[in-house]
Scaffold this motif. Structure first.
Motif, PDB file in Angstrom:
ATOM      1  N   ILE A 167      13.641   6.438  -6.146  1.00  0.00           N
ATOM      2  CA  ILE A 167      12.589   6.455  -7.157  1.00  0.00           C
ATOM      3  C   ILE A 167      11.515   5.421  -6.840  1.00  0.00           C
ATOM      4  CG2 ILE A 167      12.125   6.235  -9.638  1.00  0.00           C
ATOM      5  CD1 ILE A 167      14.888   7.346 -10.099  1.00  0.00           C
ATOM      6  N   TRP A 168      11.893   4.432  -6.026  1.00  0.00           N
ATOM      7  CA  TRP A 168      10.910   3.390  -5.687  1.00  0.00           C
ATOM      8  C   TRP A 168       9.646   3.973  -5.076  1.00  0.00           C
ATOM      9  CZ3 TRP A 168      11.499  -0.853  -8.173  1.00  0.00           C
ATOM     10  CH2 TRP A 168      12.789  -1.283  -8.514  1.00  0.00           C
ATOM     11  N   ILE A 169       9.799   5.066  -4.322  1.00  0.00           N
ATOM     12  CA  ILE A 169       8.591   5.612  -3.682  1.00  0.00           C
ATOM     13  C   ILE A 169       7.658   6.228  -4.731  1.00  0.00           C
ATOM     14  CG2 ILE A 169       9.421   7.946  -3.074  1.00  0.00           C
ATOM     15  CD1 ILE A 169       7.884   7.459  -0.372  1.00  0.00           C
TER      16      ILE A 169
ATOM     17  N   ILE B   4       7.375   5.027  -7.760  1.00  0.00           N
ATOM     18  CA  ILE B   4       6.730   3.854  -8.358  1.00  0.00           C
ATOM     19  C   ILE B   4       5.572   3.391  -7.470  1.00  0.00           C
ATOM     20  CG2 ILE B   4       7.123   1.485  -9.212  1.00  0.00           C
ATOM     21  CD1 ILE B   4       9.061   3.037 -10.727  1.00  0.00           C
TER      22      ILE B   4
END
Lengths: 339, 434
Positions: free
Chosen positions: A58-60, A62
């Protein structure tokens, strides 16, 4: 508040590279294993990555959101000129994600597993290569920013930026970094017998990272790539890169003594140092085009937007980070407790 | 096909698929935690088996929803760079909050899936509840961003520039509430009827009837309640659209001429050349009443708007008819279900199960039709009355190949997920634990 936003941008990038990188790497390690070891690795990967793998990726999202909200002009250049590699990254992320779930959640474990396994392994290798190529393309100096799309060919505008030697080597380097992260991570999770597999893998991965890092720098130096010249001339960048290289010695000792926590800390630190070195060498001009350098700060959104974004990120961070920490901690603690 | 049409088709195609995956991933956790709660309360092993098989469904749909959502978050910029360049900072807030909610969902799902026999019983169950709540929150936030495209707010548009941006005002744009309410209810209706239909089919085929009846009851209860509430939310939406996007309302109803005391047209065939609609059922003055709460209110017709700002009337009108028609059908069947709880003999009749089997895909057809009304009805604008879709599209040529690639990818994905679900059910029916 701008610095809060930049902090979260870099923080998310580092976490994405380390966590998702280890995740991609696990597939790469599996790809380059013998058939017997592939099955062992598959089980270990599931046990280690299972609870956190979706969160890792999910960081990508964000990162994308911070870029388009806070730095719309910067984001605009990426999605315009790097459309093709980003689409290929997406294709890889999609196939890899579904393959991972299919192979573990299919009710029947039959021949279709072979398909899921290969889909997972190959996309695990291809996705970080294209991600790395996208990073490489940003700094390779081959992007041509224009308003007049008719004057240049399709190749010059949309292919040349990423389809070049420098970007390709950065792609390979990034994939090797992922394999390095994963093999070291897996050492700590394997039992006595299996540990030898990953110790060997991590040695190969370390050597590959060093060789490819050298290739990237020398290829860029010979071709006078702006980024490489900046990197070599920047004292901070060089110091950090050297520090990262020096960390290999205590890392190897830590692996030999089977120290799980220190091993992981050293590995993560090495990757973080390399990334920060690259960022420092170029900051704030994170895109290098054929004519100029584009600063991420040039394209920053208005104060009111940055303020709201910063506050949202702080609130989001306060919710997510304890949760993530707790998730990582509970499953590890449970494991120790069971032993 | 030109670049704009290819990009629009790709966006439509990926959204159509993402919506299905995302809705199931958002609503199924609720079924799962109800079954789980019943297991904890009754210790009836059927509920445990059910919880565990639904959990696999949740995991599969969550991931397909997540990856197709990741794809969309990239596609927004890749396909519509000019839109994102300006809209990105304004509607960043719902997207960044959605990112956070989605993150919470992923974390909670990690706890839930891997927490069996490891976490304290109640905490473990509660992580499942968080999966559901954060899923619904993500859905609402994304719909709010879409609402902004219909009701742009939170900025001043001066000389082609977006000034004085207020992200909070953009988040709470005038359309967010009606759209989010309508969509959330639609997601529960569609998923409820779909899941109930699949289990009804198993009962119809007399496979593990006891288990599937329990599963049916949980899923349809959610679906039926949402279906009964949906017309109220639909009414709010209609009044909202009448006020803010009169041209969209005119297209939905295929009304070409402005009139007072406008009739409601049901069905019919649209002839855009002749500007009329034939073979329709006409209810006098009903449209004026539904749109403005006044039988004699004036409803604007398409002719009041220049040709270049009208959407494709036929598509919007037909999609709207499909949505309302199915919605009404599901409302009636939903009520029938509640009656069946009193009349137990219905449950012995195989035609009861056949009915629900046939209805399984209906909710999703209505839901897709509803999105077609919203999205096609907004055209030619990407941001209503501010930016046209054709001005937002990527200058990169050859989008048609990208479209083909996504068609192949998502078709394969859909076949794979369907096949996987069939195997789950087969496995469930063959399991000996029940």
């Amino acid at each position: 508040m701008l610095y809060v936003v930049l902090f979260f941008l870099v923080f998310s990038l580092l976490l994405y590279v380390v966590l998702a990188g280890a995740d991609f790497g696990a597939g790469i390690v599996e790809l380059f294993s013998s058939e017997k070891n592939q099955q062992i690795t598959k089980k270990t990967v599931y046990r280690v990555m299972g609870p956190v793998w979706e969160a890792n990726h999910i960081w990508i999202i964000i990162i994308m959101v911070i870029l388009w909200v806070g730095f719309p002009g910067f984001y605009n250049i990426l999605v315009l000129y790097l459309h093709i590699p980003l689409t290929l990254v997406l294709l890889g992320i999609t196939l890899r994600g579904v393959a991972f779930v299919f192979r573990h959640y299919d009710a029947y474990k039959d021949k279709s597993q072979i398909l899921y396994d290969w889909m997972f392994r190959i996309s695990s290798l291809v996705t970080p290569i294209f991600l790395g190529m996208t990073f490489g393309a940003m700094i390779s100096g081959n992007i041509t920013v224009t308003d007049n799309y008719e004057t240049l060919s399709f190749y010059d505008l949309f292919i040349a930026p990423w389809c070049n030697g420098f970007s390709f080597f950065v792609g390979l380097f990034f994939a090797a970094l992922c394999a390095f992260l994963a093999s070291v991570l897996l050492i700590g999770e394997a039992n006595e017998v299996e540990r030898a597999i990953y110790v060997k893998k991590s040695r190969i991965a370390t050597i590959t990272v060093i060789i490819l890092g050298f290739v990237v720098l020398s290829y860029g130096y010979i071709n006078e790539t702006t980024f490489v010249i900046h990197f070599i001339k920047n004292p901070y960048a060089i110091t950090l890169a050297a520090l990262s290289a020096l960390l290999i010695l205590p890392l190897l000792r830590s692996i030999r003594r089977a120290r799980k926590v220190t091993t992981r800390t050293f590995t993560g630190l090495q990757v973080v140092l390399i990334l920060i070195a690259a960022l420092i060498a170029q900051y704030p001009n994170l895109i290098i085009t054929s004519e100029s350098e584009i600063s991420i700060l040039e394209t920053v959104a208005t104060d009111s937007v940055i303020k709201v974004l910063g506050i949202t990120l702080i609130i989001g961070g306060l919710v997510i980070l304890p949760g993530l920490f707790h998730l990582l901690k509970s499953f590890k603690m449970i494991k120790i407790f069971e032993q | 096909m030109d670049n704009l049409d290819a990009a629009r088709l790709q966006m439509a195609f990926t959204l159509i698929f993402h919506i299905i995956f995302a809705c199931i991933g958002m609503v199924m956790p609720f079924f799962m935690v109800v079954a789980h709660k019943k297991w904890l309360n009754t210790k009836n092993p059927i509920y445990l088996t059910l919880t565990k098989s639904w959990q696999k469904g949740v995991a599969i749909f969550f991931v397909t929803g997540a990856v197709s959502g990741t794809a969309l978050s990239f596609e927004l910029g890749l396909l519509w760079p000019e839109f994102m360049k300006h809209a990105g900072p304004i509607i960043g807030m719902p997207f960044s909050l959605e990112g956070a909610a989605f993150f919470v969902e992923a974390l909670a799902l990690g706890f839930y899936l891997y927490g069996w026999n490891k976490l304290p019983e109640k905490f473990h169950w509660f992580t499942g509840v968080i999966v559901g709540i954060s899923g619904v929150a993500s859905g609402i936030l994304v719909v709010s961003a879409n609402g902004w495209m219909n009701a742009p707010s939170g900025f001043d548009y001066i000389n082609g520039e977006f000034l004085n941006i207020d992200p909070v005002k953009a988040l709470f744009n005038p359309a967010w509430f009606t759209q989010a309410l309508h969509m959330t209810l639609a997601a529960f209706t569609a998923t409820g009827f779909a899941v109930a239909g699949i289990h009804a089919f198993q009962v119809y085929k007399k496979r593990q009837a006891e288990l599937h009846k329990k599963a049916f009851k949980i899923a349809i209860t959610f679906g039926a309640i949402a279906a009964v509430l949906q017309p109220l939310s639909g009414d709010l939406s209609a009044k909202d659209i009448a006020e803010r996007q009169p041209v969209k309302l005119a297209a939905m109803e295929a009304h070409y001429h402005t009139e007072k005391g406008a009739p409601l047209y049901i069905g019919g065939i649209v002839d855009n050349e002749k500007q009329e609609i034939s073979y329709k059922i006409e209810i006098p003055k009903a449209l004026s009443f539904l749109a403005f709460g006044d039988f004699n209110a004036e409803v604007k017709g398409l002719n009041d708007f220049p040709e270049d700002v009208r959407p494709n009337v036929a598509i919007v009108h037909y999609a709207f008819q499909i949505m309302v028609g199915i919605g009404t059908l599901l409302l009636v069947v939903g009520i029938l279900f509640f009656i069946s709880l009193k009349k137990k003999t219905w449950w012995q009749n195989n035609r009861f199960w056949l009915l629900f089997t046939i209805l399984a895909p209906m909710g999703f057809i209505a839901l897709e039709a509803g999105w077609i009304v919203t999205e096609v009805g907004r055209q030619p604008w990407i941001i209503h009355n501010i930016m046209k879709t054709k001005d937002a599209v990527t200058p990169m040529p050859g989008m048609i190949y990208s479209f083909y690639m996504y068609v192949i990818l998502y078709t394969v994905l859909t076949i794979a997920v369907t096949w996987l679900m069939v195997r789950q059910i087969k496995f469930l029916n063959n399991s000996k634990s029940v």
